[in-house]
Scaffold this motif. Structure first.
Motif, PDB file in Angstrom:
ATOM      1  N   ASN A  26       0.829  -1.214   0.000  1.00  0.00           N
ATOM      2  CA  ASN A  26       0.000   0.000   0.000  1.00  0.00           C
ATOM      3  C   ASN A  26       0.860   1.260   0.000  1.00  0.00           C
ATOM      4  O   ASN A  26       0.523   2.249  -0.654  1.00  0.00           O
ATOM      5  N   ASP A  27       1.974   1.236   0.733  1.00  0.00           N
ATOM      6  CA  ASP A  27       2.892   2.382   0.715  1.00  0.00           C
ATOM      7  C   ASP A  27       3.408   2.632  -0.700  1.00  0.00           C
ATOM      8  O   ASP A  27       3.506   3.769  -1.149  1.00  0.00           O
ATOM      9  N   GLU A  34      -1.780   6.192  -6.196  1.00  0.00           N
ATOM     10  CA  GLU A  34      -2.883   5.238  -6.287  1.00  0.00           C
ATOM     11  C   GLU A  34      -3.410   4.915  -4.891  1.00  0.00           C
ATOM     12  O   GLU A  34      -2.735   5.149  -3.881  1.00  0.00           O
ATOM     13  N   GLU A  35      -4.579   4.360  -4.862  1.00  0.00           N
ATOM     14  CA  GLU A  35      -5.198   4.015  -3.586  1.00  0.00           C
ATOM     15  C   GLU A  35      -4.612   2.710  -3.064  1.00  0.00           C
ATOM     16  O   GLU A  35      -4.496   1.728  -3.796  1.00  0.00           O
ATOM     17  N   GLY A  36      -4.230   2.696  -1.794  1.00  0.00           N
ATOM     18  CA  GLY A  36      -3.700   1.478  -1.186  1.00  0.00           C
ATOM     19  C   GLY A  36      -4.811   0.652  -0.574  1.00  0.00           C
ATOM     20  O   GLY A  36      -5.309   0.976   0.503  1.00  0.00           O
ATOM     21  N   THR A  37      -5.201  -0.412  -1.266  1.00  0.00           N
ATOM     22  CA  THR A  37      -6.355  -1.201  -0.810  1.00  0.00           C
ATOM     23  C   THR A  37      -6.001  -2.662  -0.509  1.00  0.00           C
ATOM     24  O   THR A  37      -6.889  -3.483  -0.336  1.00  0.00           O
ATOM     25  N   VAL A  38      -4.713  -2.978  -0.469  1.00  0.00           N
ATOM     26  CA  VAL A  38      -4.308  -4.358  -0.187  1.00  0.00           C
ATOM     27  C   VAL A  38      -4.475  -4.619   1.313  1.00  0.00           C
ATOM     28  O   VAL A  38      -3.977  -3.860   2.138  1.00  0.00           O
ATOM     29  N   SER A  39      -5.179  -5.674   1.652  1.00  0.00           N
ATOM     30  CA  SER A  39      -5.400  -6.024   3.059  1.00  0.00           C
ATOM     31  C   SER A  39      -4.651  -7.308   3.384  1.00  0.00           C
ATOM     32  O   SER A  39      -4.223  -8.041   2.497  1.00  0.00           O
ATOM     33  N   LEU A  60       2.315  -5.165 -10.133  1.00  0.00           N
ATOM     34  CA  LEU A  60       3.443  -4.233 -10.243  1.00  0.00           C
ATOM     35  C   LEU A  60       4.030  -3.924  -8.866  1.00  0.00           C
ATOM     36  O   LEU A  60       5.248  -3.856  -8.697  1.00  0.00           O
ATOM     37  N   ALA A  61       3.153  -3.747  -7.885  1.00  0.00           N
ATOM     38  CA  ALA A  61       3.617  -3.457  -6.527  1.00  0.00           C
ATOM     39  C   ALA A  61       4.400  -4.642  -5.957  1.00  0.00           C
ATOM     40  O   ALA A  61       5.456  -4.465  -5.330  1.00  0.00           O
ATOM     41  N   LEU A  62       3.893  -5.853  -6.159  1.00  0.00           N
ATOM     42  CA  LEU A  62       4.589  -7.048  -5.675  1.00  0.00           C
ATOM     43  C   LEU A  62       5.981  -7.176  -6.282  1.00  0.00           C
ATOM     44  O   LEU A  62       6.968  -7.442  -5.589  1.00  0.00           O
TER      45      LEU A  62
END
Length: 414
Positions: A26-27, A34-39, A60-62
């Motif tokens: 999320n960071d 972009e919105e950080g919506t990973v829980s 992409l974040a991973l």
């Protein structure tokens, strides 16, 4: 194979929890607008294999956070699509300008944090290697210096660009490495240096919000108090370890706190409280389930519990009970924990001597040197052998066994 084992391994190597991974992702997303919506629930679905292919922006974040491809994280690769052939059209100026702007901006949007999981994993590997070396050989100056150097490296990485989750993990590693330096200094009986390192480690653990390392620091402070004969301080530190958040959540750490409290109670001569703490530790250890934990915890199990029983019974002047517990400890202590096995063997030699078995005690004391396989004895182990030698000369000063043992091993421990 159960779940996504590659991802599980990557997370474990970095020492992150599922919630911390979600926060790091999320960071990264928020840093790009972009919105950080990973829980942590989503991360759990990835780990269990319920979701085999994350959404594109999460992919992409991973890849950015871990510094490797999606396939290397155990996810299914994107589906291959064939290019659609179209008849060539005149270039639309507006589309061309938008496309050019996007291409120019893409290096900025795709920029990864300067410091991420790969750097964290590299330092964690150093920590794991140092803990393994300590468990095999015991504390010494070189190991202490290496741990402090790695801690300094972790703190130096704070100067780079990183997510908040990565920064906390770096503080956590620095705290753990400083605690390792403190432990090896304690094992070498360099008590002043150990105390200095522990003070630093406690501050770093607080900055990292890391209750596991906080518990480790309190436990080591308790051992420091015991070794410097400040038994009330030792018990107070053990009780502080019991109050940490992780000790309330995880029975493994609860058992660690109870065993350390037992040591403090025994040093103060409180037999009933000692037995009660041992009982609590045994009960908690029976509830332990398999989970990823730091390598410094790997020493703890039934063998270490029996070792603590042997130590406390010796302090309570119950040599027969100490002997029985020592044999039980040696029966289950893993072979790679040579220093721990040598310490139990030294205490066994003392308990035999205190029961009038000088010859058997000397034979067990000889095994200490064999177990250490030519490596120098750490300070605390040398102290135990010194205790055995002094007790032997007190109880059987003129016996042939005492004279032969002293002549044979004087050069090895003096």
């Amino acid at each position: 194979m159960t779940g996504n084992e590659l991802l599980q391994r990557k997370i474990a190597q970095a020492g992150f929890t599922q919630a911390e991974l979600a926060e790091a992702l999320n960071d990264w997303l928020r840093a790009r607008g972009e919105e950080g919506t990973v829980s942590d629930r989503v991360v759990r679905y990835w780990v269990t294999g319920k979701i085999r292919r994350p959404w594109k922006r999460t992919r992409l974040a991973l890849e950015a956070v871990f510094g490797c491809s999606l396939e290397e994280l155990g996810f299914e690769p994107p589906a291959q699509t064939s290019p659609v052939r179209t008849t060539e059209q005149p270039v639309n100026r507006r589309s061309f300008l938008n496309g050019t702007t996007a291409v120019a901006a893409s290096p900025l949007l795709g920029a990864t944090p300067t410091v991420g999981f790969p750097e964290v994993s590299a330092i964690r590997r150093k920590l794991d290697a140092l803990n393994a070396l300590d468990q095999e050989q015991g504390g010494h100056d070189q190991l202490e210096r290496a741990a402090l150097s790695a801690a300094s490296e972790a703190l130096g990485l704070q100067q780079g660009t990183a997510t908040q989750a990565i920064r906390r993990r770096l503080f956590s590693l620095a705290a753990d490495l400083t605690a390792t330096a403190a432990w090896t200094a304690l094992d070498a009986r360099a008590f002043a240096r150990a105390r200095k390192h522990l003070d630093s480690a406690l501050v770093l653990a607080g900055m990292a919000q890391d209750s596991v390392t906080e518990l480790r620091v309190w436990k080591t402070l308790a051992m420091l108090g015991f070794n410097t004969h400040r038994y009330a301080d030792s018990l107070a530190a053990a009780q502080a370890a019991q109050r940490t958040g992780v000790a309330r959540r995880d029975p493994m750490y609860a058992a660690l706190g109870h065993t350390q409290a037992a040591v403090g109670h025994a040093a103060l001569g409180d037999r009933q409280s000692t037995l009660r703490s041992i009982g609590y530790a045994e009960e908690a250890l029976g509830k332990v389930t398999h989970a990823h934990r730091p390598t410094w915890v790997s020493f703890f199990g039934p063998g270490e519990l029996y070792s603590v029983v042997a130590s406390t019974q010796q302090d309570l002047f119950r040599p027969a009970e100490a002997e029985a517990a020592s044999y039980r400890a040696l029966a289950v202590l893993p072979d790679q924990f040579r220093r721990n096995r040598a310490s139990v063997t030294a205490r066994l030699a003392i308990s035999l001597l205190h029961q009038g078995e000088a010859e058997q005690g000397c034979a067990k004391a000889e095994e200490v040197f064999e177990l250490m396989d030519g490596h120098p004895l750490p300070g605390r182990l040398r102290s135990l052998i010194g205790d055995f030698h002094r007790d032997l000369l007190t109880r059987a000063p003129d016996s042939r066994t005492a004279i032969e043992w002293a002549d044979r091993f004087r050069t090895e421990w003096i």
